[in-house]
Design a protein around this motif. Structure first.
Motif, short mmCIF file in Angstrom:
data_model
loop_
_atom_site.label_atom_id
_atom_site.label_comp_id
_atom_site.label_asym_id
_atom_site.label_seq_id
_atom_site.Cartn_x
_atom_site.Cartn_y
_atom_site.Cartn_z
N TRP A 48 95.24 -53.13 25.84
CA TRP A 48 94.66 -51.82 26.14
C TRP A 48 95.62 -51.00 26.97
CZ3 TRP A 48 93.47 -49.57 30.87
CH2 TRP A 48 92.59 -48.49 30.87
N ARG A 49 95.53 -49.67 26.85
CA ARG A 49 96.22 -48.77 27.78
C ARG A 49 95.35 -47.54 28.01
NH1 ARG A 49 98.64 -44.41 25.08
NH2 ARG A 49 98.91 -44.80 22.87
N LEU A 50 95.46 -46.96 29.18
CA LEU A 50 94.71 -45.77 29.52
C LEU A 50 95.21 -44.61 28.68
CD1 LEU A 50 92.66 -44.32 31.37
CD2 LEU A 50 94.55 -43.94 32.97
N GLN A 51 94.30 -43.89 28.04
CA GLN A 51 94.69 -42.69 27.31
C GLN A 51 93.53 -41.71 27.25
OE1 GLN A 51 95.49 -43.45 23.08
NE2 GLN A 51 94.89 -45.55 23.44
N GLY A 52 93.87 -40.45 27.26
CA GLY A 52 92.88 -39.39 27.16
C GLY A 52 92.85 -38.85 25.74
N CYS A 54 94.61 -36.61 24.45
CA CYS A 54 95.93 -36.29 23.91
C CYS A 54 96.67 -37.52 23.41
CB CYS A 54 96.78 -35.57 24.96
SG CYS A 54 97.27 -36.59 26.34
N GLY A 55 96.12 -38.71 23.62
CA GLY A 55 96.76 -39.94 23.15
C GLY A 55 97.53 -40.68 24.23
N ASN A 56 97.81 -40.03 25.33
CA ASN A 56 98.40 -40.72 26.48
C ASN A 56 97.53 -40.39 27.68
OD1 ASN A 56 99.42 -38.21 27.69
ND2 ASN A 56 100.98 -38.23 26.09
N ALA A 57 97.99 -40.66 28.87
CA ALA A 57 97.13 -40.45 30.04
C ALA A 57 97.46 -39.19 30.84
CB ALA A 57 97.20 -41.68 30.94
N THR A 58 98.29 -38.30 30.27
CA THR A 58 98.68 -37.12 31.04
C THR A 58 97.55 -36.12 31.21
OG1 THR A 58 99.55 -36.02 29.06
CG2 THR A 58 101.11 -37.31 30.40
N ASP A 59 96.49 -36.25 30.44
CA ASP A 59 95.36 -35.32 30.60
C ASP A 59 94.17 -35.94 31.32
OD1 ASP A 59 94.59 -37.04 28.54
OD2 ASP A 59 93.72 -35.45 27.29
N VAL A 60 94.38 -37.10 31.94
CA VAL A 60 93.32 -37.77 32.70
C VAL A 60 93.45 -37.30 34.16
CG1 VAL A 60 92.42 -39.99 33.49
CG2 VAL A 60 93.38 -39.78 31.18
N PRO A 61 92.46 -36.54 34.67
CA PRO A 61 92.56 -36.05 36.04
C PRO A 61 92.41 -37.18 37.06
CG PRO A 61 90.45 -35.40 35.07
CD PRO A 61 91.24 -36.10 34.00
N VAL A 62 93.25 -37.12 38.07
CA VAL A 62 93.25 -38.14 39.13
C VAL A 62 93.30 -37.45 40.48
CG1 VAL A 62 94.51 -40.10 40.11
CG2 VAL A 62 94.43 -39.79 37.64
N LEU A 63 92.52 -37.92 41.42
CA LEU A 63 92.55 -37.43 42.79
C LEU A 63 92.34 -35.92 42.88
CD1 LEU A 63 95.57 -39.56 44.02
CD2 LEU A 63 93.15 -40.10 44.23
#
Length: 66
Positions: A48-52, A54-63
Motif C-alpha cells: 500500500w501507499r498513501l495517495q489522493g 491525483c494518484g500520489n499524496a501531493t493533494d492530501v492536506p496535512v497539518l
C-alpha cells in the motif's frame, strides 16, 4: 510458496514545500513522482501507499496546509 512476512514496514514522510508544486524549483521532484510510484507499485511484496485523487499524496492536506 514463500512464507508470509511476520511484519510489514510502513513509512510516511511529511514535509512543507518551500515553493509551489508547479514551480521550476520542484519540477524534477514532481516529474519523478509517477516513475517512483510505479516502481513501488510493481515491487515484489508491495502492499500500500498513501495517495489522493491525483494518484500520489501531493493533494492530501496535512497539518492544515493546502
Amino acid at each position: 510458496m514463500p512464507t508470509p512476512a511476520a511484519h510489514e514496514l510502513a513509512q510516511v514522510n511529511i514535509a512543507r514545500l518551500k515553493a509551489p508544486l508547479e514551480s521550476p524549483q520542484l519540477k524534477d521532484f514532481v516529474d519523478g513522482l509517477d516513475p517512483v510510484d510505479a516502481d513501488a507499485d510493481a515491487a515484489d511484496g508491495f502492499v500500500w501507499r498513501l495517495q489522493g485523487d491525483c494518484g500520489n499524496a501531493t493533494d492530501v492536506p496535512v497539518l492544515g496546509d493546502d
